[in-house]
Scaffold this motif. Sequence first.
Motif, PDB file in Angstrom:
ATOM      1  N   LEU A 239       4.933 -15.910 -25.715  1.00 57.63           N
ATOM      2  CA  LEU A 239       5.098 -15.087 -26.768  1.00 57.63           C
ATOM      3  C   LEU A 239       3.586 -14.947 -27.657  1.00 57.63           C
ATOM      4  O   LEU A 239       3.372 -16.138 -28.100  1.00 57.63           O
ATOM      5  CB  LEU A 239       6.238 -15.244 -27.642  1.00 57.63           C
ATOM      6  N   SER A 240       3.052 -13.949 -28.054  1.00 54.15           N
ATOM      7  CA  SER A 240       1.882 -13.965 -28.799  1.00 54.15           C
ATOM      8  C   SER A 240       2.085 -13.990 -30.226  1.00 54.15           C
ATOM      9  O   SER A 240       3.278 -13.573 -30.666  1.00 54.15           O
ATOM     10  CB  SER A 240       0.783 -12.877 -28.312  1.00 54.15           C
ATOM     11  N   GLN A 241       1.094 -14.254 -30.908  1.00 51.37           N
ATOM     12  CA  GLN A 241       1.308 -14.257 -32.436  1.00 51.37           C
ATOM     13  C   GLN A 241       1.770 -12.844 -32.951  1.00 51.37           C
ATOM     14  O   GLN A 241       2.538 -12.553 -33.612  1.00 51.37           O
ATOM     15  CB  GLN A 241       0.176 -14.695 -33.222  1.00 51.37           C
ATOM     16  N   SER A 242       0.984 -11.792 -32.409  1.00 47.24           N
ATOM     17  CA  SER A 242       1.425 -10.495 -32.638  1.00 47.24           C
ATOM     18  C   SER A 242       2.760  -9.966 -31.964  1.00 47.24           C
ATOM     19  O   SER A 242       3.463  -9.181 -32.899  1.00 47.24           O
ATOM     20  CB  SER A 242       0.284  -9.514 -32.089  1.00 47.24           C
ATOM     21  N   GLU A 246       5.714  -8.850 -34.880  1.00 52.90           N
ATOM     22  CA  GLU A 246       6.319  -7.509 -34.558  1.00 52.90           C
ATOM     23  C   GLU A 246       7.969  -7.587 -34.779  1.00 52.90           C
ATOM     24  O   GLU A 246       8.551  -6.851 -35.430  1.00 52.90           O
ATOM     25  CB  GLU A 246       6.127  -7.138 -33.087  1.00 52.90           C
ATOM     26  N   PHE A 247       8.479  -8.992 -34.570  1.00 51.67           N
ATOM     27  CA  PHE A 247       9.886  -9.024 -34.463  1.00 51.67           C
ATOM     28  C   PHE A 247      10.303  -9.972 -35.696  1.00 51.67           C
ATOM     29  O   PHE A 247      11.070 -10.977 -35.641  1.00 51.67           O
ATOM     30  CB  PHE A 247      10.505  -9.602 -33.521  1.00 51.67           C
ATOM     31  N   ASN A 248       9.223 -10.037 -36.443  1.00 53.61           N
ATOM     32  CA  ASN A 248       9.794 -10.842 -37.975  1.00 53.61           C
ATOM     33  C   ASN A 248      10.082 -12.365 -37.551  1.00 53.61           C
ATOM     34  O   ASN A 248      10.910 -12.956 -38.257  1.00 53.61           O
ATOM     35  CB  ASN A 248      10.809 -10.274 -38.784  1.00 53.61           C
ATOM     36  N   TYR A 249       9.248 -13.129 -36.714  1.00 54.58           N
ATOM     37  CA  TYR A 249       9.315 -14.391 -36.514  1.00 54.58           C
ATOM     38  C   TYR A 249       9.736 -15.286 -37.566  1.00 54.58           C
ATOM     39  O   TYR A 249       9.160 -15.480 -38.619  1.00 54.58           O
ATOM     40  CB  TYR A 249       8.405 -14.910 -35.492  1.00 54.58           C
ATOM     41  N   LYS A 250      10.707 -16.233 -37.749  1.00 54.43           N
ATOM     42  CA  LYS A 250      11.173 -17.116 -38.452  1.00 54.43           C
ATOM     43  C   LYS A 250      11.325 -18.701 -37.714  1.00 54.43           C
ATOM     44  O   LYS A 250      11.778 -18.526 -36.544  1.00 54.43           O
ATOM     45  CB  LYS A 250      12.524 -16.845 -39.331  1.00 54.43           C
ATOM     46  N   LYS A 251      10.923 -19.575 -38.434  1.00 53.79           N
ATOM     47  CA  LYS A 251      11.195 -20.857 -37.544  1.00 53.79           C
ATOM     48  C   LYS A 251      12.456 -20.999 -36.822  1.00 53.79           C
ATOM     49  O   LYS A 251      13.510 -20.736 -37.488  1.00 53.79           O
ATOM     50  CB  LYS A 251      11.017 -21.968 -38.735  1.00 53.79           C
ATOM     51  N   GLY A 252      12.462 -21.430 -35.625  1.00 53.37           N
ATOM     52  CA  GLY A 252      13.944 -21.796 -35.070  1.00 53.37           C
ATOM     53  C   GLY A 252      13.986 -20.473 -33.974  1.00 53.37           C
ATOM     54  O   GLY A 252      14.890 -20.697 -33.289  1.00 53.37           O
ATOM     55  N   ASP A 253      13.316 -19.116 -34.436  1.00 58.64           N
ATOM     56  CA  ASP A 253      13.923 -18.230 -33.417  1.00 58.64           C
ATOM     57  C   ASP A 253      13.641 -18.240 -32.093  1.00 58.64           C
ATOM     58  O   ASP A 253      14.304 -17.561 -31.095  1.00 58.64           O
ATOM     59  CB  ASP A 253      13.125 -16.796 -34.004  1.00 58.64           C
ATOM     60  N   THR A 254      12.637 -18.912 -31.452  1.00 60.34           N
ATOM     61  CA  THR A 254      12.585 -19.292 -30.057  1.00 60.34           C
ATOM     62  C   THR A 254      13.083 -20.377 -29.361  1.00 60.34           C
ATOM     63  O   THR A 254      13.001 -20.634 -28.201  1.00 60.34           O
ATOM     64  CB  THR A 254      10.851 -19.403 -29.989  1.00 60.34           C
ATOM     65  N   GLU A 255      14.039 -21.080 -30.271  1.00 60.76           N
ATOM     66  CA  GLU A 255      14.638 -22.102 -29.612  1.00 60.76           C
ATOM     67  C   GLU A 255      15.630 -21.850 -28.839  1.00 60.76           C
ATOM     68  O   GLU A 255      16.510 -20.757 -28.767  1.00 60.76           O
ATOM     69  CB  GLU A 255      15.680 -22.675 -30.853  1.00 60.76           C
ATOM     70  N   GLY A 256      15.727 -22.546 -27.609  1.00 61.50           N
ATOM     71  CA  GLY A 256      16.431 -22.303 -26.367  1.00 61.50           C
ATOM     72  C   GLY A 256      15.832 -20.994 -25.462  1.00 61.50           C
ATOM     73  O   GLY A 256      16.596 -20.914 -24.419  1.00 61.50           O
ATOM     74  N   GLN A 277      -0.844 -18.931 -34.872  1.00 59.37           N
ATOM     75  CA  GLN A 277      -2.215 -18.748 -35.499  1.00 59.37           C
ATOM     76  C   GLN A 277      -2.397 -19.822 -36.683  1.00 59.37           C
ATOM     77  O   GLN A 277      -3.431 -20.251 -36.519  1.00 59.37           O
ATOM     78  CB  GLN A 277      -2.034 -17.379 -36.273  1.00 59.37           C
ATOM     79  N   GLN A 278      -1.421 -20.210 -37.219  1.00 63.35           N
ATOM     80  CA  GLN A 278      -1.555 -20.859 -38.294  1.00 63.35           C
ATOM     81  C   GLN A 278      -2.060 -22.377 -37.793  1.00 63.35           C
ATOM     82  O   GLN A 278      -2.740 -22.921 -38.324  1.00 63.35           O
ATOM     83  CB  GLN A 278       0.060 -21.317 -38.931  1.00 63.35           C
ATOM     84  N   ASP A 279      -1.395 -22.762 -36.684  1.00 62.51           N
ATOM     85  CA  ASP A 279      -1.652 -24.169 -36.260  1.00 62.51           C
ATOM     86  C   ASP A 279      -2.914 -23.978 -35.158  1.00 62.51           C
ATOM     87  O   ASP A 279      -3.578 -25.006 -34.742  1.00 62.51           O
ATOM     88  CB  ASP A 279      -0.696 -24.971 -35.554  1.00 62.51           C
ATOM     89  N   GLN A 280      -3.161 -22.713 -35.124  1.00 69.70           N
ATOM     90  CA  GLN A 280      -4.621 -22.703 -34.131  1.00 69.70           C
ATOM     91  C   GLN A 280      -4.314 -23.207 -32.678  1.00 69.70           C
ATOM     92  O   GLN A 280      -5.144 -23.970 -32.016  1.00 69.70           O
ATOM     93  CB  GLN A 280      -5.939 -23.062 -34.589  1.00 69.70           C
ATOM     94  N   ILE A 281      -3.120 -23.260 -32.134  1.00 69.41           N
ATOM     95  CA  ILE A 281      -2.656 -23.695 -30.976  1.00 69.41           C
ATOM     96  C   ILE A 281      -1.561 -22.838 -30.341  1.00 69.41           C
ATOM     97  O   ILE A 281      -1.191 -22.062 -30.901  1.00 69.41           O
ATOM     98  CB  ILE A 281      -2.049 -25.264 -30.977  1.00 69.41           C
ATOM     99  N   ILE A 282      -1.560 -22.883 -28.877  1.00 66.43           N
ATOM    100  CA  ILE A 282      -0.487 -22.893 -28.174  1.00 66.43           C
ATOM    101  C   ILE A 282       0.573 -23.715 -27.760  1.00 66.43           C
ATOM    102  O   ILE A 282       0.371 -24.801 -27.357  1.00 66.43           O
ATOM    103  CB  ILE A 282      -0.988 -22.155 -26.635  1.00 66.43           C
ATOM    104  N   LYS A 283       1.707 -23.484 -28.725  1.00 63.63           N
ATOM    105  CA  LYS A 283       2.781 -24.492 -28.511  1.00 63.63           C
ATOM    106  C   LYS A 283       3.488 -24.147 -27.218  1.00 63.63           C
ATOM    107  O   LYS A 283       3.977 -23.190 -26.878  1.00 63.63           O
ATOM    108  CB  LYS A 283       3.852 -24.455 -29.709  1.00 63.63           C
ATOM    109  N   ASP A 316      -5.139 -26.111 -27.153  1.00 67.88           N
ATOM    110  CA  ASP A 316      -6.130 -25.788 -28.466  1.00 67.88           C
ATOM    111  C   ASP A 316      -7.035 -24.858 -27.718  1.00 67.88           C
ATOM    112  O   ASP A 316      -7.813 -24.064 -28.508  1.00 67.88           O
ATOM    113  CB  ASP A 316      -7.156 -26.950 -28.680  1.00 67.88           C
ATOM    114  N   ASP A 317      -6.669 -24.230 -26.625  1.00 70.71           N
ATOM    115  CA  ASP A 317      -7.305 -22.984 -26.029  1.00 70.71           C
ATOM    116  C   ASP A 317      -6.586 -21.751 -26.419  1.00 70.71           C
ATOM    117  O   ASP A 317      -5.580 -21.762 -26.766  1.00 70.71           O
ATOM    118  CB  ASP A 317      -7.445 -23.026 -24.454  1.00 70.71           C
ATOM    119  N   ASP A 318      -7.074 -20.596 -26.227  1.00 73.73           N
ATOM    120  CA  ASP A 318      -6.294 -19.613 -26.254  1.00 73.73           C
ATOM    121  C   ASP A 318      -5.248 -18.980 -25.195  1.00 73.73           C
ATOM    122  O   ASP A 318      -5.388 -19.961 -24.147  1.00 73.73           O
ATOM    123  CB  ASP A 318      -7.075 -18.234 -26.389  1.00 73.73           C
ATOM    124  N   MET A 319      -4.415 -18.290 -25.380  1.00 71.48           N
ATOM    125  CA  MET A 319      -3.373 -17.898 -24.495  1.00 71.48           C
ATOM    126  C   MET A 319      -3.910 -17.858 -23.188  1.00 71.48           C
ATOM    127  O   MET A 319      -3.423 -18.441 -22.088  1.00 71.48           O
ATOM    128  CB  MET A 319      -2.624 -16.873 -24.838  1.00 71.48           C
TER     129      MET A 319
END
Length: 339
Positions: A239-242, A246-256, A277-283, A316-319
């Motif tokens: 899942l990219s930042q954009s 697009e889907f109004n991501y909120k903390k926890g939305d990708t859980e599971g 984008q905020q942490d400049q990482i790929i989690k 720390d690299d891009d996607m």
Amino acid sequence: MINAQISELKNLLKTPKDIVIVPHRNPDGDAMGSTLALYHYLKLYNHNAIVIAPNDYPDFLKWLPGDDTVLKFEMQQDECTTLINNADLIFTLDFNAFHRAGNQMAEVLESSTAIKIMIDHHQQPDDYAKYTYSDISMSSTCEMVYNFIEMLGDDDKINAIIATCIYVGIMTDTGSFRFPATTSRTHQVIGNLIDKGADNSQIHNNIYDTNSYSRLQLLGRAMQNLKVMPELRTAYMTLSQSELDEFNYKKGDTEGFVNYALSLKDIIFAAIFIESQQDQIIKISLRSKGEFSVNEFSRAHFNGGGHTNAAGGRSDDDMATTLNKFISILPQYKQDLNQ
Ligand code: 5GP
Ligand code: MN
């Protein structure tokens, strides 16, 4: 934790103390359930206890009893630093290395002279606590908090509120009682918690049946992005930042989400890569079935860790670079993945 340590702790807890209870950064159900369960238990003895979370957590946890008392280090740094500096005791729950509290909070914890107590079920614990209750065979830190209270001889003190908090962490960390760390003992503990007043059906509803429309749409996008490598029994999604925006991501939305990839027939290794984008990482979240250790995989390649079958990490690299790295590493695990 040996008996001598338990009696020392019992002694310590006999008189009211200033106590700070800390879960890991980006707290999940087990982290918030265990810290709040312990909070409510300590309050019964009139301790001046407080839960300080390193940062905020998802809305689906915000109904937990005591949620309104939780401080967040990243939002109330001065107040939290003072509390940590003045604490007699600090409990660290559901993590085992200070850096998992985030760099700034880690520094404050490290320099505090309070007596530290660790209760945790992750692999390879650091050696910072005077009292360490670490057991990687446990389903959850919440099950360990239950054991801890029992070891202190206080199982009869577990009321409906404490039971509810403990239930949440066991349920979420075991994937609703299906992961291999779920033992008959886990079910016995769960049975006791229901007897003590945990409303299992309501708790499940509060955690899992509060989806927003946009979260389900985001899940749909993650599913569309799913890639499968059958010869390596691996599946992953991105899942990219954009896309999050697009889907109004909120903390926890990708859980599971990652568990859907793992549910594919014959797949034993699953990953999700989420841009921040905020942490400049790929989690990165990694899951496996059987012997393949995502803890070791993450430690070796993605600055993370966790358990054999569930771990997290970061890049720390891009996607594109991160995915290339992942895909190029995998073939060296072909044998392990096909055992
Ligand atoms: P998740 O993928 O849900 O973020 O994390 C899965 C498991 O791995 C959780 O038990 C979590 O606490 C642990 N974990 C996640 N990220 C890290 C990390 O960066 N380091 C370590 N040691 N454990 C992690
Ligand atoms: Mn946990």
